[in-house]
Design a protein around this motif. Sequence first.
Motif, mmCIF file in Angstrom:
data_model
loop_
_atom_site.group_PDB
_atom_site.id
_atom_site.type_symbol
_atom_site.label_atom_id
_atom_site.label_comp_id
_atom_site.label_asym_id
_atom_site.label_seq_id
_atom_site.Cartn_x
_atom_site.Cartn_y
_atom_site.Cartn_z
ATOM 1 N N ASP A 4 0.863 -1.188 0.000
ATOM 2 C CA ASP A 4 0.000 0.000 0.000
ATOM 3 C C ASP A 4 0.897 1.235 0.000
ATOM 4 O O ASP A 4 1.280 1.752 1.057
ATOM 5 C CB ASP A 4 -0.916 -0.017 1.217
ATOM 6 N N LEU A 5 1.236 1.688 -1.198
ATOM 7 C CA LEU A 5 2.209 2.771 -1.334
ATOM 8 C C LEU A 5 1.710 4.097 -0.776
ATOM 9 O O LEU A 5 2.500 4.867 -0.227
ATOM 10 C CB LEU A 5 2.618 2.917 -2.798
ATOM 11 N N GLN A 6 0.416 4.368 -0.880
ATOM 12 C CA GLN A 6 -0.122 5.613 -0.337
ATOM 13 C C GLN A 6 -0.067 5.621 1.182
ATOM 14 O O GLN A 6 0.313 6.625 1.793
ATOM 15 C CB GLN A 6 -1.553 5.841 -0.814
ATOM 16 N N LEU A 7 -0.430 4.515 1.801
ATOM 17 C CA LEU A 7 -0.378 4.424 3.263
ATOM 18 C C LEU A 7 1.068 4.515 3.741
ATOM 19 O O LEU A 7 1.367 5.201 4.715
ATOM 20 C CB LEU A 7 -1.020 3.126 3.742
ATOM 21 N N ARG A 8 1.975 3.862 3.028
ATOM 22 C CA ARG A 8 3.392 3.912 3.401
ATOM 23 C C ARG A 8 3.929 5.328 3.287
ATOM 24 O O ARG A 8 4.664 5.807 4.154
ATOM 25 C CB ARG A 8 4.206 2.968 2.529
ATOM 26 N N ALA A 9 3.547 6.036 2.220
ATOM 27 C CA ALA A 9 4.002 7.419 2.037
ATOM 28 C C ALA A 9 3.459 8.317 3.140
ATOM 29 O O ALA A 9 4.172 9.188 3.654
ATOM 30 C CB ALA A 9 3.581 7.934 0.662
ATOM 31 N N ALA A 10 2.208 8.110 3.513
ATOM 32 C CA ALA A 10 1.623 8.904 4.597
ATOM 33 C C ALA A 10 2.320 8.598 5.919
ATOM 34 O O ALA A 10 2.633 9.514 6.690
ATOM 35 C CB ALA A 10 0.122 8.623 4.705
ATOM 36 N N ALA A 11 2.595 7.323 6.177
ATOM 37 C CA ALA A 11 3.286 6.944 7.409
ATOM 38 C C ALA A 11 4.686 7.542 7.441
ATOM 39 O O ALA A 11 5.143 8.026 8.479
ATOM 40 C CB ALA A 11 3.353 5.422 7.529
ATOM 41 N N ARG A 12 5.362 7.550 6.307
ATOM 42 C CA ARG A 12 6.705 8.127 6.247
ATOM 43 C C ARG A 12 6.661 9.627 6.513
ATOM 44 O O ARG A 12 7.492 10.172 7.238
ATOM 45 C CB ARG A 12 7.358 7.855 4.903
ATOM 46 N N ALA A 13 5.679 10.321 5.934
ATOM 47 C CA ALA A 13 5.549 11.760 6.151
ATOM 48 C C ALA A 13 5.295 12.062 7.623
ATOM 49 O O ALA A 13 5.877 12.999 8.189
ATOM 50 C CB ALA A 13 4.429 12.329 5.275
ATOM 51 N N ILE A 14 4.444 11.280 8.247
ATOM 52 C CA ILE A 14 4.155 11.462 9.667
ATOM 53 C C ILE A 14 5.396 11.157 10.499
ATOM 54 O O ILE A 14 5.754 11.911 11.403
ATOM 55 C CB ILE A 14 2.962 10.588 10.097
ATOM 56 N N TYR A 15 6.069 10.068 10.187
ATOM 57 C CA TYR A 15 7.289 9.674 10.910
ATOM 58 C C TYR A 15 8.328 10.781 10.819
ATOM 59 O O TYR A 15 8.899 11.192 11.830
ATOM 60 C CB TYR A 15 7.827 8.379 10.302
ATOM 61 N N ASP A 16 8.571 11.270 9.617
ATOM 62 C CA ASP A 16 9.595 12.296 9.426
ATOM 63 C C ASP A 16 9.220 13.614 10.108
ATOM 64 O O ASP A 16 10.085 14.332 10.600
ATOM 65 C CB ASP A 16 9.855 12.527 7.934
ATOM 66 N N ALA A 17 7.918 13.926 10.156
ATOM 67 C CA ALA A 17 7.481 15.160 10.802
ATOM 68 C C ALA A 17 7.543 15.049 12.326
ATOM 69 O O ALA A 17 7.914 16.006 13.005
ATOM 70 C CB ALA A 17 6.058 15.502 10.367
ATOM 71 N N CYS A 18 7.212 13.888 12.850
ATOM 72 C CA CYS A 18 7.170 13.710 14.302
ATOM 73 C C CYS A 18 8.522 13.353 14.894
ATOM 74 O O CYS A 18 8.785 13.643 16.062
ATOM 75 C CB CYS A 18 6.163 12.628 14.663
ATOM 76 N N TYR A 19 9.345 12.705 14.114
ATOM 77 C CA TYR A 19 10.652 12.238 14.598
ATOM 78 C C TYR A 19 11.743 12.736 13.660
ATOM 79 O O TYR A 19 12.356 11.968 12.923
ATOM 80 C CB TYR A 19 10.671 10.706 14.697
ATOM 81 N N PRO A 20 11.996 14.046 13.658
ATOM 82 C CA PRO A 20 12.890 14.638 12.664
ATOM 83 C C PRO A 20 14.378 14.388 12.893
ATOM 84 O O PRO A 20 15.178 14.629 11.994
ATOM 85 C CB PRO A 20 12.577 16.130 12.767
ATOM 86 N N GLN A 49 -5.468 6.278 10.712
ATOM 87 C CA GLN A 49 -6.520 7.152 11.243
ATOM 88 C C GLN A 49 -6.789 8.309 10.287
ATOM 89 O O GLN A 49 -7.944 8.687 10.076
ATOM 90 C CB GLN A 49 -6.130 7.677 12.610
ATOM 91 N N ALA A 50 -5.736 8.867 9.714
ATOM 92 C CA ALA A 50 -5.910 9.983 8.784
ATOM 93 C C ALA A 50 -6.662 9.538 7.539
ATOM 94 O O ALA A 50 -7.467 10.293 6.990
ATOM 95 C CB ALA A 50 -4.550 10.565 8.400
ATOM 96 N N ARG A 51 -6.419 8.324 7.110
ATOM 97 C CA ARG A 51 -7.110 7.803 5.931
ATOM 98 C C ARG A 51 -8.613 7.721 6.174
ATOM 99 O O ARG A 51 -9.408 7.916 5.258
ATOM 100 C CB ARG A 51 -6.571 6.422 5.590
ATOM 101 N N ALA A 52 -8.992 7.473 7.409
ATOM 102 C CA ALA A 52 -10.403 7.327 7.743
ATOM 103 C C ALA A 52 -11.145 8.664 7.805
ATOM 104 O O ALA A 52 -12.367 8.690 7.828
ATOM 105 C CB ALA A 52 -10.541 6.599 9.079
ATOM 106 N N VAL A 53 -10.411 9.761 7.823
ATOM 107 C CA VAL A 53 -11.035 11.083 7.878
ATOM 108 C C VAL A 53 -11.690 11.373 6.535
ATOM 109 O O VAL A 53 -11.083 11.184 5.490
ATOM 110 C CB VAL A 53 -9.988 12.173 8.208
ATOM 111 N N PRO A 54 -12.927 11.835 6.558
ATOM 112 C CA PRO A 54 -13.613 12.133 5.294
ATOM 113 C C PRO A 54 -12.862 13.188 4.483
ATOM 114 O O PRO A 54 -12.323 14.147 5.042
ATOM 115 C CB PRO A 54 -14.975 12.679 5.728
ATOM 116 N N ALA A 55 -12.821 12.996 3.196
ATOM 117 C CA ALA A 55 -12.152 13.944 2.311
ATOM 118 C C ALA A 55 -13.119 15.012 1.804
ATOM 119 O O ALA A 55 -12.731 15.896 1.052
ATOM 120 C CB ALA A 55 -11.543 13.203 1.122
ATOM 121 N N ASP A 56 -14.359 14.940 2.228
ATOM 122 C CA ASP A 56 -15.370 15.892 1.796
ATOM 123 C C ASP A 56 -15.060 17.271 2.364
ATOM 124 O O ASP A 56 -14.923 17.448 3.564
ATOM 125 C CB ASP A 56 -16.748 15.424 2.274
ATOM 126 N N ARG A 57 -14.965 18.262 1.505
ATOM 127 C CA ARG A 57 -14.624 19.619 1.937
ATOM 128 C C ARG A 57 -15.717 20.261 2.773
ATOM 129 O O ARG A 57 -15.470 21.201 3.516
ATOM 130 C CB ARG A 57 -14.322 20.505 0.728
#
Length: 67
Positions: A4-20, A49-57
């Motif tokens: 799941d490349l999208q989930l992995r990319a999101a996890a990496r972004a969160i990891y890098d932001a939280c643990y710089p 958890q972020a994936r579960a958030v509705p994308a509806d504006r």
Amino acid sequence: MKHDLQLRAAARAIYDACYPSEEWALVGFEVGERLETVHYRQAVGAAQQARAVPADRDVQLVLPTFA
């Protein structure tokens, strides 16, 4: 999760932001993923958890209030 490349990319972004730096996590994302460190698991959980958030504006998220 590697499939799941999208989930992995999101996890990496969160990891890098939280643990710089090594002050926050002793290893980078790839090593954390291989060893399944607590920091990696937390980032994956946040991405799920972020994936579960509705994308509806038109939907406004309600944040908890603290007394």
